[in-house]
Design a protein around this motif. Sequence first.
Motif, short mmCIF file in Angstrom:
data_model
loop_
_atom_site.label_atom_id
_atom_site.label_comp_id
_atom_site.label_asym_id
_atom_site.label_seq_id
_atom_site.Cartn_x
_atom_site.Cartn_y
_atom_site.Cartn_z
N ALA A 40 5.91 1.86 -3.09
CA ALA A 40 4.69 1.17 -2.66
C ALA A 40 5.01 -0.28 -2.26
O ALA A 40 4.34 -0.86 -1.41
N VAL A 41 6.05 -0.83 -2.87
CA VAL A 41 6.57 -2.14 -2.45
C VAL A 41 7.40 -1.98 -1.18
O VAL A 41 7.21 -2.69 -0.18
N GLU A 84 7.53 0.23 1.18
CA GLU A 84 6.91 0.55 2.47
C GLU A 84 6.38 -0.71 3.14
O GLU A 84 6.47 -0.85 4.36
N GLN A 85 5.83 -1.62 2.33
CA GLN A 85 5.34 -2.87 2.90
C GLN A 85 6.50 -3.71 3.43
O GLN A 85 6.44 -4.26 4.54
N LEU A 86 7.56 -3.81 2.65
CA LEU A 86 8.73 -4.60 3.08
C LEU A 86 9.35 -3.98 4.33
O LEU A 86 9.68 -4.69 5.29
N ILE A 96 -1.58 3.27 -11.38
CA ILE A 96 -0.59 2.54 -12.19
C ILE A 96 -0.89 1.04 -12.16
O ILE A 96 0.00 0.21 -12.10
N ARG A 114 10.82 -6.52 -10.66
CA ARG A 114 11.53 -6.23 -9.40
C ARG A 114 11.71 -7.53 -8.62
O ARG A 114 10.99 -8.49 -8.86
N SER A 154 5.54 7.29 -2.06
CA SER A 154 4.80 7.04 -3.30
C SER A 154 3.91 8.23 -3.69
O SER A 154 3.98 8.71 -4.82
N GLU A 176 6.11 3.58 -7.85
CA GLU A 176 5.92 2.12 -7.90
C GLU A 176 6.81 1.39 -6.90
O GLU A 176 6.34 0.53 -6.14
N ALA A 177 8.10 1.75 -6.88
CA ALA A 177 9.05 1.02 -6.02
C ALA A 177 8.69 1.19 -4.55
O ALA A 177 8.72 0.23 -3.78
N ALA A 229 7.28 4.99 3.51
CA ALA A 229 5.83 5.09 3.65
C ALA A 229 5.30 6.48 3.31
O ALA A 229 4.10 6.70 3.25
N THR A 230 6.20 7.44 3.09
CA THR A 230 5.76 8.79 2.71
C THR A 230 6.34 9.16 1.35
O THR A 230 6.56 10.33 1.07
N ARG A 287 6.65 -4.23 7.40
CA ARG A 287 6.26 -5.60 7.81
C ARG A 287 7.44 -6.54 7.93
O ARG A 287 7.63 -7.21 8.96
N THR A 288 8.24 -6.63 6.87
CA THR A 288 9.28 -7.66 6.84
C THR A 288 10.50 -7.24 7.67
O THR A 288 11.00 -8.04 8.45
#
Lengths: 312, 72
Positions: A264-265, A267-269, B55, B42, A233, A261-262, A230-231, A272-273
């Motif tokens: 930002a995905v 942190e959500q996973l 982006i 991905r 991106s 890019e990676a 989360a810190t 949350r997941t």
Amino acid sequence: MTLPAPRGSLSERVFAALPTGRTAGLADAPPPQDANDAHVTLWALYELHYRGFAGVADELEWDPELIRVRRGLERDLEEDLRGRAPAFPDGEDFAAEFFAFVADHDGPSLAAHIQRSATHEQVREFLRHKSIYHLKEADHTSWVVPRVSDRVKAAVVELQYDEYGGGDPNRLHAQLFARGLAASGLSAEYGAYIDEAPVEILEQNNVMSLFGLNRRLRGASIGFLAAFEATSSGPSRRMAGGLERLGFPAELVGYYTEHVEADAVHEQLAVRTICGALLEEEPHLREDVFFGGWASLHLDDRYAERMLAAWA
Amino acid sequence: MADHADEPPAHPDVVLCPNGPILLRGDHVVLDEDGVEHRTWRPVSAVCRCGTSAIKPWCDGNHKAVQRAQRR
């Protein structure tokens, strides 16, 4: 990798015992001389569980005397870290509170310095320090996989699969960093710069291994992961800008733009997941998830404070 | 253990994250505002929903900076 240079009386004793395997004498080993001595010893003992050292027998990974020394250093480290930790939020909406906790954390930013004003030599020093972790990036989180339920395990592996390049060794994050180092004229050899790693870097790496290698700290391990992602991106974008400003090669810039890019995905996973699923199943781990998250932010601050003071 | 609970755990293909991006699991082609196609590569991709990503169509986490500025 060869053993690091000792940094005090304890590391001298332990690093002398490792090549011979004669560890019985460590029963009366002295306490660590200082934080540097403690952390370099612990770092080397943890390394026996990763890739090991040339000239040190693989069997020593589970040597009872070495484990005893490791446990003592781990206890001190965890106690010290918990003593520094603040009180954590305790509400209903974990994801919102965790993101807010991270957003409200106000620490010094090395990425902002590197983006705007760092010199070429400062960035090379930063890269040598960061190589200690980035060349085994994500490995510490893999320890958690067999220690959680099927649902949490699948969530961790969904993220880790991307860290490991989706199965493509050319896209594995540690490999991207290795190629960035080599293109920048730096050694991409695993652990090459351990002797110049400041204590803050050793501590950061040791805390990741502490959380990963102790099943009871699985909450802290994924909390660390979540705050780390989360810190990442925003600072990675600033890093890429600074590297471009200084004319670093595209391979290294590409490592950081990949993380914009990676992560930002991720942190959500992660929030949350992964944390979400773990806390539904084991709500008593909430405090430890925040503790791990805080540790990630705090240790990053300590390294940034040191380097900004050194470069001022 | 919750491993074998009666309800199988949810694993949706498209996830709208509160105050965050849209997560896409698997292979998709995203058509951006300028009519350009972007293929996901991905295991999971994040599509910008706040409109401030540098982006696009992918998320770069900038929604957090925007929300932070709004809170002040």
